[in-house]
Design a protein around this motif. Structure first.
Motif, PDB file in Angstrom:
ATOM      1  N   SER A  68       5.670  -4.724  19.793  1.00 18.63           N
ATOM      2  CA  SER A  68       4.938  -3.686  19.064  1.00 18.63           C
ATOM      3  C   SER A  68       5.787  -3.104  17.949  1.00 18.63           C
ATOM      4  O   SER A  68       5.304  -2.842  16.840  1.00 18.63           O
ATOM      5  N   PHE A  69       7.081  -2.906  18.218  1.00 15.94           N
ATOM      6  CA  PHE A  69       7.968  -2.346  17.210  1.00 15.94           C
ATOM      7  C   PHE A  69       8.176  -3.320  16.055  1.00 15.94           C
ATOM      8  O   PHE A  69       8.308  -2.912  14.893  1.00 15.94           O
ATOM      9  N   THR A  70       8.220  -4.607  16.356  1.00 12.32           N
ATOM     10  CA  THR A  70       8.359  -5.622  15.311  1.00 12.32           C
ATOM     11  C   THR A  70       7.148  -5.605  14.372  1.00 12.32           C
ATOM     12  O   THR A  70       7.290  -5.713  13.149  1.00 12.32           O
ATOM     13  N   LEU A  71       5.968  -5.443  14.945  1.00 11.39           N
ATOM     14  CA  LEU A  71       4.755  -5.368  14.128  1.00 11.39           C
ATOM     15  C   LEU A  71       4.760  -4.112  13.263  1.00 11.39           C
ATOM     16  O   LEU A  71       4.364  -4.142  12.093  1.00 11.39           O
ATOM     17  N   LEU A  72       5.211  -2.993  13.838  1.00 14.14           N
ATOM     18  CA  LEU A  72       5.330  -1.759  13.062  1.00 14.14           C
ATOM     19  C   LEU A  72       6.293  -1.945  11.901  1.00 14.14           C
ATOM     20  O   LEU A  72       6.047  -1.461  10.783  1.00 14.14           O
ATOM     21  N   LEU A  73       7.384  -2.657  12.142  1.00 18.36           N
ATOM     22  CA  LEU A  73       8.362  -2.921  11.093  1.00 18.36           C
ATOM     23  C   LEU A  73       7.749  -3.735   9.957  1.00 18.36           C
ATOM     24  O   LEU A  73       8.016  -3.483   8.771  1.00 18.36           O
ATOM     25  N   PHE A  74       6.889  -4.686  10.295  1.00 15.48           N
ATOM     26  CA  PHE A  74       6.212  -5.481   9.277  1.00 15.48           C
ATOM     27  C   PHE A  74       5.302  -4.604   8.416  1.00 15.48           C
ATOM     28  O   PHE A  74       5.275  -4.734   7.185  1.00 15.48           O
ATOM     29  N   PHE A  75       4.582  -3.687   9.039  1.00 13.43           N
ATOM     30  CA  PHE A  75       3.720  -2.772   8.283  1.00 13.43           C
ATOM     31  C   PHE A  75       4.545  -1.893   7.342  1.00 13.43           C
ATOM     32  O   PHE A  75       4.123  -1.604   6.211  1.00 13.43           O
ATOM     33  N   GLU A  76       5.721  -1.463   7.809  1.00 20.65           N
ATOM     34  CA  GLU A  76       6.581  -0.632   6.970  1.00 20.65           C
ATOM     35  C   GLU A  76       7.114  -1.417   5.774  1.00 20.65           C
ATOM     36  O   GLU A  76       7.282  -0.872   4.684  1.00 20.65           O
ATOM     37  N   MET A  77       7.374  -2.696   5.956  1.00 23.71           N
ATOM     38  CA  MET A  77       7.846  -3.520   4.842  1.00 23.71           C
ATOM     39  C   MET A  77       6.750  -3.662   3.776  1.00 23.71           C
ATOM     40  O   MET A  77       7.047  -3.671   2.576  1.00 23.71           O
ATOM     41  N   ILE A  78       5.505  -3.762   4.225  1.00 25.74           N
ATOM     42  CA  ILE A  78       4.412  -3.809   3.253  1.00 25.74           C
ATOM     43  C   ILE A  78       4.314  -2.477   2.504  1.00 25.74           C
ATOM     44  O   ILE A  78       4.114  -2.442   1.281  1.00 25.74           O
ATOM     45  N   SER A  79       4.494  -1.367   3.226  1.00 34.23           N
ATOM     46  CA  SER A  79       4.448  -0.050   2.583  1.00 34.23           C
ATOM     47  C   SER A  79       5.547   0.087   1.538  1.00 34.23           C
ATOM     48  O   SER A  79       5.361   0.748   0.504  1.00 34.23           O
ATOM     49  N   LEU A  80       6.704  -0.540   1.804  1.00 33.40           N
ATOM     50  CA  LEU A  80       7.806  -0.489   0.843  1.00 33.40           C
ATOM     51  C   LEU A  80       7.394  -1.082  -0.495  1.00 33.40           C
ATOM     52  O   LEU A  80       7.804  -0.585  -1.554  1.00 33.40           O
ATOM     53  N   VAL A  81       6.583  -2.124  -0.470  1.00 33.68           N
ATOM     54  CA  VAL A  81       6.151  -2.788  -1.703  1.00 33.68           C
ATOM     55  C   VAL A  81       5.487  -1.793  -2.643  1.00 33.68           C
ATOM     56  O   VAL A  81       5.705  -1.829  -3.868  1.00 33.68           O
ATOM     57  N   LEU A 175       4.816  -9.416  -6.784  1.00 29.50           N
ATOM     58  CA  LEU A 175       5.630 -10.595  -6.484  1.00 29.50           C
ATOM     59  C   LEU A 175       6.322 -10.438  -5.131  1.00 29.50           C
ATOM     60  O   LEU A 175       6.381 -11.386  -4.334  1.00 29.50           O
ATOM     61  N   VAL A 176       6.844  -9.241  -4.859  1.00 24.18           N
ATOM     62  CA  VAL A 176       7.504  -8.986  -3.576  1.00 24.18           C
ATOM     63  C   VAL A 176       6.502  -9.086  -2.433  1.00 24.18           C
ATOM     64  O   VAL A 176       6.805  -9.650  -1.370  1.00 24.18           O
ATOM     65  N   LEU A 177       5.299  -8.555  -2.640  1.00 28.64           N
ATOM     66  CA  LEU A 177       4.264  -8.617  -1.606  1.00 28.64           C
ATOM     67  C   LEU A 177       3.891 -10.062  -1.289  1.00 28.64           C
ATOM     68  O   LEU A 177       3.774 -10.441  -0.109  1.00 28.64           O
ATOM     69  N   ALA A 178       3.713 -10.872  -2.322  1.00 26.21           N
ATOM     70  CA  ALA A 178       3.368 -12.283  -2.109  1.00 26.21           C
ATOM     71  C   ALA A 178       4.487 -13.005  -1.352  1.00 26.21           C
ATOM     72  O   ALA A 178       4.225 -13.816  -0.451  1.00 26.21           O
ATOM     73  N   THR A 179       5.736 -12.679  -1.675  1.00 31.11           N
ATOM     74  CA  THR A 179       6.867 -13.304  -0.992  1.00 31.11           C
ATOM     75  C   THR A 179       6.926 -12.877   0.467  1.00 31.11           C
ATOM     76  O   THR A 179       7.195 -13.699   1.359  1.00 31.11           O
ATOM     77  N   LEU A 180       6.681 -11.596   0.725  1.00 29.47           N
ATOM     78  CA  LEU A 180       6.686 -11.092   2.105  1.00 29.47           C
ATOM     79  C   LEU A 180       5.620 -11.775   2.941  1.00 29.47           C
ATOM     80  O   LEU A 180       5.876 -12.182   4.088  1.00 29.47           O
ATOM     81  N   LEU A 181       4.430 -11.927   2.393  1.00 28.38           N
ATOM     82  CA  LEU A 181       3.355 -12.591   3.127  1.00 28.38           C
ATOM     83  C   LEU A 181       3.694 -14.062   3.380  1.00 28.38           C
ATOM     84  O   LEU A 181       3.388 -14.605   4.452  1.00 28.38           O
ATOM     85  N   ALA A 182       4.339 -14.701   2.401  1.00 33.39           N
ATOM     86  CA  ALA A 182       4.737 -16.097   2.587  1.00 33.39           C
ATOM     87  C   ALA A 182       5.793 -16.221   3.682  1.00 33.39           C
ATOM     88  O   ALA A 182       5.735 -17.126   4.524  1.00 33.39           O
ATOM     89  N   LEU A 183       6.771 -15.311   3.690  1.00 30.37           N
ATOM     90  CA  LEU A 183       7.792 -15.319   4.737  1.00 30.37           C
ATOM     91  C   LEU A 183       7.182 -15.090   6.116  1.00 30.37           C
ATOM     92  O   LEU A 183       7.553 -15.753   7.097  1.00 30.37           O
TER      93      LEU A 183
END
Length: 290
Positions: A68-81, A175-183
């Motif tokens: 659950s925490f890993t998924l939360l971290l992914f959402f936070e990375m998207i917010s960073l974009v 560009l960062v968002l597209a890269t994050l989704l690809a990763l």
């Protein structure tokens, strides 16, 4: 100009969708559902009702927290974009926020390996790792308030160039968002093939290093003032230090994380000091109006 118009028409709807109240409620529901589902799967594993050898067979109760925490971290990375176009200082602040969550996740990850059926003395090393990451996350959180407290935002562009500069930053964010989704897609594919989930947080910060460099080069289009050049360059170095902390072994990762935040605070503080001193000097030595 056509590219700038496309970027503006694309970025703002995506940002508004992600930051909407409806999306926040949906993401909260996803986190709760994932946690409950993991607990159910863990219970089935405990009762021996799931076939041995599959990916789900490795899920246990304590691991539900880590997932659950890993998924939360992914959402936070998207917010960073979507913080990137605001300012590089805010972007660094968001990176530090994610760093604190990474440290907390590392502590939870170590906790997920803890065996309550064994005596504490035989697992002290695991406990020490949890304490190190947990205290590190707390200190990063404490220092983050100081970082935000010393910030003073100053416009570096003329009024006529400001809109163009913002759109260029929005383009970098996309560009960062597209890269994050690809990763993330690559990590998901790797999990399906190997049965092991590894989130590429360190690789994401590598992308942020290049994004910060690109942001810095774009900023040179609008300013060549030495304090601004130094500030942008130093912020890129902060991202480099954060990535090093993600790659460092336990204990060293905490030290590098704290150093990264202290370095960011120093950059902001001394930039303000330099700018105030420079303005005072210019005002003092300005020739009198005739």
């Amino acid at each position: 100009m056509k590219l700038l118009n496309v970027v503006k028409q694309t970025y703002e709807p995506v940002r508004d969708f992600w930051e909407s109240r409806r999306t926040n409620h949906f993401l909260s529901g996803v986190l709760v559902s994932v946690f409950v589902l993991c607990m159910v799967v863990a219970l089935l594993n405990y009762l021996g009702w799931l076939p041995v050898g599959g990916l789900l067979s490795r899920v246990h109760f304590l691991q539900a927290v880590e997932i659950s925490f890993t998924l939360l971290l992914f959402f936070e990375m998207i917010s960073l974009v979507f913080v990137i176009p605001q300012s590089i200082a805010n972007s660094i602040g968001k990176q530090i926020e994610i760093l604190s969550l990474v440290l907390l996740r590392s502590s939870f990850k170590e906790f997920s390996h803890y065996n309550f059926q064994l005596p504490l003395q035989s697992q002290l090393e695991s406990v020490y790792k949890m304490v190190s990451d947990g205290v590190g996350a707390l200190l990063v959180f404490l220092l983050l308030s100081t970082y935000y407290g010393v910030q003073r935002h100053r416009a570096i562009t003329e009024e006529g160039d400001r809109q163009e500069f913002v759109v260029l930053k929005q383009f970098i964010a996309l560009l960062v968002l597209a890269t994050l989704l690809a990763l993330s897609g690559h990590d998901l594919l790797h999990m399906v093939r190997s049965g092991v989930w590894v989130q590429s947080v360190d690789r994401f910060y590598l992308i942020l290093i290049f994004a910060d460099l690109l942001f810095m080069l774009v900023a040179f289009r609008y300013t060549l003032h030495y304090p601004d050049i130094f500030r942008y360059s130093a912020f890129v170095l902060v991202t480099v230090f954060i990535r090093f902390s993600l790659l460092a072994p336990v204990y060293y990762n905490t030290l590098l994380s704290l150093f990264s935040v202290l370095f960011a605070i120093a950059v902001v503080y001394f930039h303000n000091l330099f700018t105030d001193g420079r303005l005072a000097y210019l005002n003092k030595n300005q020739p009198p109006a005739k």
